[in-house]
Design a protein around this motif. Structure first.
Motif, PDB file in Angstrom:
ATOM      1  N   ILE A  92       2.639   1.711  -3.472  1.00 40.91           N
ATOM      2  CA  ILE A  92       1.711   2.129  -4.528  1.00 40.91           C
ATOM      3  C   ILE A  92       1.283   3.579  -4.302  1.00 40.91           C
ATOM      4  N   LYS A  93       1.055   3.937  -3.046  1.00 43.14           N
ATOM      5  CA  LYS A  93       0.669   5.316  -2.722  1.00 43.14           C
ATOM      6  C   LYS A  93       1.777   6.295  -3.122  1.00 43.14           C
ATOM      7  N   ALA A  94       3.025   5.874  -3.005  1.00 47.95           N
ATOM      8  CA  ALA A  94       4.157   6.735  -3.348  1.00 47.95           C
ATOM      9  C   ALA A  94       4.402   6.799  -4.847  1.00 47.95           C
ATOM     10  N   ARG A 119      -8.461   1.506  -7.815  1.00 47.93           N
ATOM     11  CA  ARG A 119      -8.374   1.929  -6.413  1.00 47.93           C
ATOM     12  C   ARG A 119      -7.561   0.920  -5.603  1.00 47.93           C
ATOM     13  N   HIS A 154       0.835  -1.204   0.000  1.00 49.32           N
ATOM     14  CA  HIS A 154       0.000   0.000   0.000  1.00 49.32           C
ATOM     15  C   HIS A 154       0.871   1.256   0.000  1.00 49.32           C
ATOM     16  N   THR A 155       1.905   1.279   0.831  1.00 48.80           N
ATOM     17  CA  THR A 155       2.774   2.452   0.932  1.00 48.80           C
ATOM     18  C   THR A 155       3.510   2.718  -0.374  1.00 48.80           C
ATOM     19  N   GLU A 159      -4.685   1.151  -4.236  1.00 47.63           N
ATOM     20  CA  GLU A 159      -4.095   1.720  -3.028  1.00 47.63           C
ATOM     21  C   GLU A 159      -5.079   1.674  -1.860  1.00 47.63           C
ATOM     22  N   GLU A 160      -6.340   2.085  -2.094  1.00 50.28           N
ATOM     23  CA  GLU A 160      -7.353   2.081  -1.042  1.00 50.28           C
ATOM     24  C   GLU A 160      -7.672   0.658  -0.599  1.00 50.28           C
ATOM     25  N   LEU A 171      -5.018  -0.688   1.728  1.00 55.15           N
ATOM     26  CA  LEU A 171      -5.125  -0.077   3.048  1.00 55.15           C
ATOM     27  C   LEU A 171      -6.275  -0.701   3.839  1.00 55.15           C
TER      28      LEU A 171
END
Length: 410
Positions: free
Chosen positions: A82-84, A148, A79-80, A150-151, A154
């Motif tokens: 992909i978010k970055a 989605r 998640h971290t 990333e979401e 999480l």
């Protein structure tokens, strides 16, 4: 070619199983995915169990090698990354290089290989059903389709973290009661094998009629002295039979239903199960999963066969065109608060928000009750200890008291 047995669920969420000839378990997974079946378990058929080594070992061996915490950390780290904005292949490469366990590195390498071959991430994960369950796969699939991811990761991390928290809290809460019960079992064993026989010889020398409680204790002590090995064997056999029976469908259904009615623990188990139901349902609906498929996914995550059956009944009712609220009421398995929140969510079109509120509320209650579980069990342990002491006191000291009164009169 090896003959493999498989379990899975089709596009409608129905359970399917059968056998398949393939070169490896991964090939079986690919074939099942091509048919629209999400694999839940793949293993060599009994007559080919000795052929597990080689290409088919990947799916079957991960269950015993990859721990829950590793999947949790993998979810959070992915998640971290992909978010970055890190590309998926580069993220998996970095996670593979930093993984501390060989089994996890092998899984990540296999995921990268599948992605290189053109598979989607959820399809690559589906080749390892003992690592990523069907709920995990369904959520990743929806995340990829909706953009989605990333979401979704999480949400999955929070879901897995709550599951781990509950397991740890239960272990902590049961540590002290378990120690007390073990000490009680040892005390009963020692008293019946060494203490009561000594008193029995003294009482027999008096030649007097002994109280009923004393006779019961002496009889039970003789039984343990003469047949202690058979009693240990019978206890071990009973535990083994219980585990075997609860591993089957009907046995697990019966035990999961009984667990909901247990004193103290039953209320905690019910709230934890409803929290899983609400959280999983909220994640699925928020991610755009169709209601029927969402209910199928939820049935796999509640970790209670009785409640899972009720959720599947809800899915069947929704497929017939009934509302979620009506099917939920018909099951009789949900509390008024859950039903009220479902009603408000359906009417307002914010079912995922209402279910998430239910999940958060029950999670808070479960956290509090788990932290105080030891205090709730302590009175029960005190009562059990008191009963044991009372029985021993009545059985051993009553005859001494009676004989003492007779000696004073004479």
């Amino acid at each position: 070619m090896t003959n493999f047995s498989y379990r899975g669920r089709d596009a409608e969420g129905k359970a399917v199983e059968g056998q398949f000839d393939a070169a490896s378990a991964a090939a079986v997974a690919d074939s099942l995915l091509g048919r629209g079946i999400t694999p839940l378990g793949i293993a060599p058929a009994p007559e080919h169990a000795d052929n597990l080594a080689g290409g088919g070992a990947g799916v079957s061996l991960f269950k015993s090698k990859i721990e829950y915490l590793e999947v949790l950390l993998f979810t959070r780290q992915l998640h971290t990354l992909i978010k970055a904005g890190v590309p998926l292949m580069r993220a998996l490469t970095g996670l593979q290089e930093s993984a501390s366990k060989p089994a996890m590195r092998n899984v990540l390498q296999a995921l990268r290989g599948s992605l290189d071959s053109g598979h989607e991430l959820w399809a690559a994960m589906a080749r390892h059903p003992q690592v990523f369950n069907s709920f995990y796969l369904a959520m990743v699939r929806v995340g990829e389709a909706s953009g989605r991811l990333e979401e979704v990761f999480l949400s999955l991390y929070r879901h897995l973290a709550f599951e781990r928290f509950m397991r740890d809290q239960v272990k902590t809460a049961l540590r002290y009661p378990g120690f007390v019960l073990a000490a009680m079992a040892v005390a009963i064993f020692v008293v019946n094998l060494f203490v009561i026989p000594a008193f029995a010889r003294v009482f027999q020398g008096f030649g007097a009629q002994l109280p009923l409680m004393t006779r019961v204790l002496i009889s039970f002590s003789r039984l343990m002295v003469d047949w202690w090995y058979l009693m240990i064997f019978a206890a071990a056999a009973a535990i083994f039979a219980f585990h075997r029976s609860t591993a089957t469908g009907p046995g697990r259904l019966w035990w999961d239903r009984v667990k909901l009615s247990l004193p103290v623990a039953g209320a905690v188990i019910r709230k934890a199960t409803l929290a899983r139901f609400a959280s999983s349902f909220a994640i699925s609906t928020r991610s755009g999963v169709p209601i029927t498929q969402a209910l199928s996914n939820v049935a796999l995550t509640v970790d209670n066969a009785f409640i899972a059956g009720k959720v599947e009944a809800m899915r069947d009712g929704v497929q017939r065109g009934e509302s979620i609220l009506r099917t939920a009421i018909g099951t009789g398995a949900f509390t008024p608060m859950v039903l009220q929140m479902i009603a408000v969510g359906e009417e307002s079109g914010s079912l995922d928000e209402m279910l998430q509120e239910v999940a958060d509320l029950y999670q808070e209650e479960v956290e509090y009750e788990l932290k105080t579980l030891g205090q709730q069990i302590e009175p029960i342990l005190i009562v059990l200890l008191g009963i044991m002491v009372l029985i021993l006191a009545l059985g051993i000291f009553l005859p001494i008291w009676d004989l003492g009164k007779v000696a004073i009169k004479h």
